[in-house]
Enzyme design. Structure first.
Site, short mmCIF file in Angstrom:
data_model
loop_
_atom_site.label_atom_id
_atom_site.label_comp_id
_atom_site.label_asym_id
_atom_site.label_seq_id
_atom_site.Cartn_x
_atom_site.Cartn_y
_atom_site.Cartn_z
N GLU A 263 42.60 45.21 39.51
CA GLU A 263 41.56 46.07 38.90
C GLU A 263 42.13 46.88 37.74
OE1 GLU A 263 42.24 45.88 42.19
OE2 GLU A 263 40.64 44.42 42.48
N ASP B 233 45.75 39.41 42.98
CA ASP B 233 45.12 40.50 43.74
C ASP B 233 45.48 41.83 43.07
OD1 ASP B 233 43.78 41.77 45.80
OD2 ASP B 233 45.56 41.84 47.10
N ASP C 205 37.97 43.11 50.22
CA ASP C 205 38.24 43.51 51.61
C ASP C 205 36.97 43.84 52.38
OD1 ASP C 205 40.82 43.11 50.90
OD2 ASP C 205 41.27 45.23 50.54
#
Ligand code: GLC
Length: 797
Positions: free
Chosen positions: A397, A394, A488
């Site tokens: 990015e 997670d 999300d």
């Protein structure tokens, strides 16, 4: 772009001028690669060669022969299955298939280099003609309907919470699109990892405009003619997804906020005591000690190995989160090792870049380097030995909430100018250093490089097991390493609906193994939304219930008994479907074709099907049209051409409806409207508490009699790399006869002696022949218990 020199080689056409160059190659039949360097001044290249390049996405390095003929100011290039005409001076081109049909026309290529551009120096641009009736699909993880014409997107992996139905960019960047006109498809892949953009006939209704912030546009042009051909070729180019372990296709439960080992035990126990199927529980950041990656907080998770063992005894695997932010804490091994070996991303100043994520202060391994990938891969060893089944990547990015000064204080405005905040977002600054490269160039591959490290670590340290990684960020080719979820989302009906075109778009962009958080990560789902989303999620390749920490609990038993029973029915349906889902994942691993497909796959010439983004095909034959609105008990669905058997819940079939039209279908709260195409079928097993093997001891074939039957069932142990068996059933229908033929390949022995074949849609059956036991007609359905050795069946009707 201005070109005046040329060189023709057996596998390459090379054109160049004083500041620009274009190179044409054929990496595989049906595909051309065009490297446009419209403004080379910034990278200082020396003509006539372009700088060598190592692609993150492309895995083939073949060089097919090309033939080049020059005619005045035009070069005519042909190679197997493709043709291209290039204008000698401007470098613009027309792309054709083998039949001579023009698939795409490039109207302009341009570049800019300005040393004083504040954030980066180069821009490379390319404009394609956008015929009025052309649709554009793909683009990876993007919002909006299937056809993205009239939208504009950025490619810049971004942590956005919450996102909305029009938020862009999101977490994954795949600069790939499929053009579709009069049923003929072609693909365009811009293999640039730089920050980039595409304007899909938004600013100029007659042009699709691509722009990269790098000096080049490295483009792959892909022929069809079918949509599926383009996807297959794109995946052959960027890598096929490995077959995941069967257990990862089971039901998954997660929550940010399972803070103690006892919470994990409690969840498993709650599932089991209610007879709910479950295969996976995730461990969110709560298990970490002070948000330090590769640690366990021993006060709350005292015995990781004991916990994984206990879970395994209940048939459940544990998958912990692993984030890329490494806490900068003296004495903490991952930090010390990375610092010592110079493995960390540096700031523009040359100092190690320090930021803030969950860990604070945090530093970032430079995953773009192979030695860093290997080092990170080795960190998986201990977790694997502790019995961890998979890894959840997670914040890759990478997310970075703010930058921290050497003094330890958070820099004013999060460490960047207003402009930088607007363009960079919550990540590392454009100018951050990855060796000689800047972050603006490699940002989009950071997450994929992390999953590559994890995947390779898995292969090295647990070679008997198939890796399972789940990632939030990625770039083209990410399917080689990990499954993806859409980040999300919120508990909104709109997000339930949006998940369909998003996952279908990802699938068309090569990422077959995907899911969205059920029933929304943020917000308060109503019992009805929870139910409808669980029903839809049955068909996501990755089915995970996940929620954010401060949100209400949303496991299946939190909404009262009625909804618990509805969720249970949906979960059981998922487990019945596993033979088909597993076979589809196997098909994806061989052909690249995704599990979730647009209705257009049935007939790409169907002008209506492209608008049907609130329904999808699960594989080739099953059409899923879930209820997406509160209170609704019916919906309209577009059925593509052909005949479709209404088959609610994979249960009792109803009527056959003619396709090529919209129909209204019933969908009360306990029902998912499903359709089986004539000539289509699925393989189902019995529901189970959890997966075991994919060598099914119980199997039912459900087939809707019709022309052109093509089914396959792939079976193996469900994990590892042992023996397998592939059963294919083909068949057809003609003048009162419906026949099936069955072929088995592979050495895996089957544990079952009988299978049941249920054939729908046949009226007035007169005889059945073949090596079968006699069938019986029950409610108009022909039921044939059969020995698994049968090879031919003919039904006369
Ligand atoms: C991010 C993830 C989410 C996770 C949370 C805490 O928001 O997208 O899935 O639960 O971080 O780790």
């Amino acid at each position: 772009m201005r070109l005046h020199e040329s060189a023709i080689e057996p596998t390459r056409l090379h054109l160049w001028g004083t500041r620009a160059a274009l190179e044409v190659r054929c990496p595989m039949p049906g595909v051309l690669r065009l490297r446009h360097a419209p403004s080379s001044a910034g990278v200082g290249f020396l003509h006539p060669q372009l700088t060598p390049k190592q692609s993150w996405a492309v895995v083939t390095d073949e060089e097919q022969p090309i033939q080049v003929r020059r005619e005045g100011d035009t070069f005519h290039v042909t190679a197997e299955g493709v043709a291209l005409e290039v204008a000698r001076t401007s470098g613009t081109w027309s792309f054709r298939d083998a039949t001579g049909r023009v698939l795409a026309r490039c109207e302009a290529v341009s570049g800019e280099y300005a040393p004083n551009m504040p954030l980066n120096h180069s821009r490379a641009r390319l404009a394609l003609h956008a015929p009025e009736d052309e649709a554009y699909l793909g683009f990876g993880e993007k919002v909006g309907p299937l056809n993205k014409r009239g939208q504009r997107f950025k490619f810049w992996n971004t942590d956005v919470m919450p996102h909305h139905p029009d938020t862009d960019p999101l977490y994954i960047s795949i600069p790939f699109s499929i053009g579709l006109r009069e049923g003929i498809a072609w693909g365009f892949f811009m293999d640039e990892t730089w920050r980039s953009e595409v304007d899909v006939a938004y600013t100029d209704a007659e042009r699709v405009q691509w722009e990269s912030w790098g000096p080049e546009l490295d483009v792959y042009l892909i022929t069809g003619p079918h949509l599926a051909d383009v996807v297959r070729r794109y995946v052959a180019l960027t890598g096929r997804p490995p077959l995941p372990p069967l257990w990862s296709l089971g039901a998954q439960q997660s929550r940010w906020g399972y803070e103690h080992a006892d919470d994990i035990r409690g969840v498993i126990q709650a599932y089991r005591s209610r007879g709910l199927p479950l295969d996976v529980v995730y461990l969110d950041i709560d298990y970490l000690e002070g948000y330090k990656v590769w640690t366990w907080d021993r006060s709350r998770f005292p015995d990781p190995q004991g916990l994984t063992r206990e879970a395994a005894s209940a048939g459940v695997r544990l998958v912990p989160i692993i984030n890329p932010n490494v806490k900068a804490e003296p004495g903490y091994a991952p930090y010390e090792e990375a610092k010592e070996q110079d493995f960390l991303v540096r700031a523009d100043s040359g100092d190690v870049l320090v930021g803030e994520v969950w860990a604070r202060p945090a530093v970032f391994p430079d995953f773009t380097r192979e030695e860093v990938q290997r080092w990170w891969g080795d960190w998986h060893k201990e977790f694997l030995e502790q019995g961890i089944a998979g890894i959840w990547n997670d914040m890759n990015e990478p997310a970075c909430f703010s930058l921290i000064e050497a003094t330890g204080s958070v820099m004013a405005t999060g460490g960047r100018s207003e402009e930088a905040k607007r363009t960079e977002g919550k990540t590392l600054p454009f100018a951050a250093r990855h060796g000689r490269q800047r972050h603006v160039e490699v940002h989009n591959v950071y997450g994929m490089a992390m999953t590559k490290a994890g995947y390779e670590g898995f292969r090295k340290h647990a070679p008997q097991r198939r890796p399972f990684l789940l990632t939030r960020a990625g770039y083209a080719g990410m399917q080689r390493y990990a499954a993806a979820w859409t980040g999300d989302n919120s508990s909104h009906w709109e997000h339930l609906e949006l998940s369909m075109p998003m996952l279908v778009g990802l699938g068309l962009s090569g990422v077959a193994f995907t899911g969205a958080d059920i029933p929304g990560f943020i917000g308060q789902p109503s019992a009805e939304l929870f139910t409808r989303w669980t029903q839809l999620g049955t068909f996501y390749p990755l089915m995970r219930n996940h929620a954010a920490k401060p949100m209400p609990m949303q496991e299946p038993w939190r909404f009262g008994d009625r909804y618990l029973q509805l969720a249970k029915a949906a979960l059981e349906r998922r487990y019945r479907l596993l033979p088909t889902l597993y076979s589809l994942m196997h098909e994806a691993s061989e052909s690249g074709l995704p599990v979730l497909r647009p209705l257009l796959m049935v007939d790409p010439t169907d002008p209506e099907a492209i608008h049907a983004f609130d329904a999808f095909l699960f594989g080739r034959d099953l059409l899923v049209s879930p209820i997406t609105k509160p209170g609704h008990t019916k919906r309209m669905v577009y059925l593509p051409r052909g005949q479709w058997l209404e088959w609610p819940n994979l249960d009792k079939p109803r009527a056959v409806r003619e396709g090529g039209q919209h129909v209204i279908v019933d969908g009360p709260l306990d029902t998912v409207p499903l359709w089986l195409r004539a000539g289509g079928g699925v393989a189902l097993t019995r529901p189970a508490a959890h997966t075991t093997t994919a060598n099914w001891d119980y199997l039912e074939w459900h087939i809707h009699a019709g022309p052109d039957v093509r089914l396959s069932l792939y079976e193996d142990a469900g994990d590892g790399y042992g023996e397998s068996r592939l059963t294919t059933i083909t068949g057809g229908m003609d003048r009162g006869r419906f026949w099936l033929e069955r072929r088995v390949q592979g050495n895996l022995a089957t544990p079952r002696e009988k299978e049941t074949l249920r054939i729908y849609g046949l009226k007035g059956v007169r005889a059945i022949t073949g090596a079968l036991e006699l069938g019986s007609l029950v409610d108009g359905v022909l039921e044939v218990p059969m020995s698994v050795k049968w090879d031919r069946l003919v039904v006369s009707f």
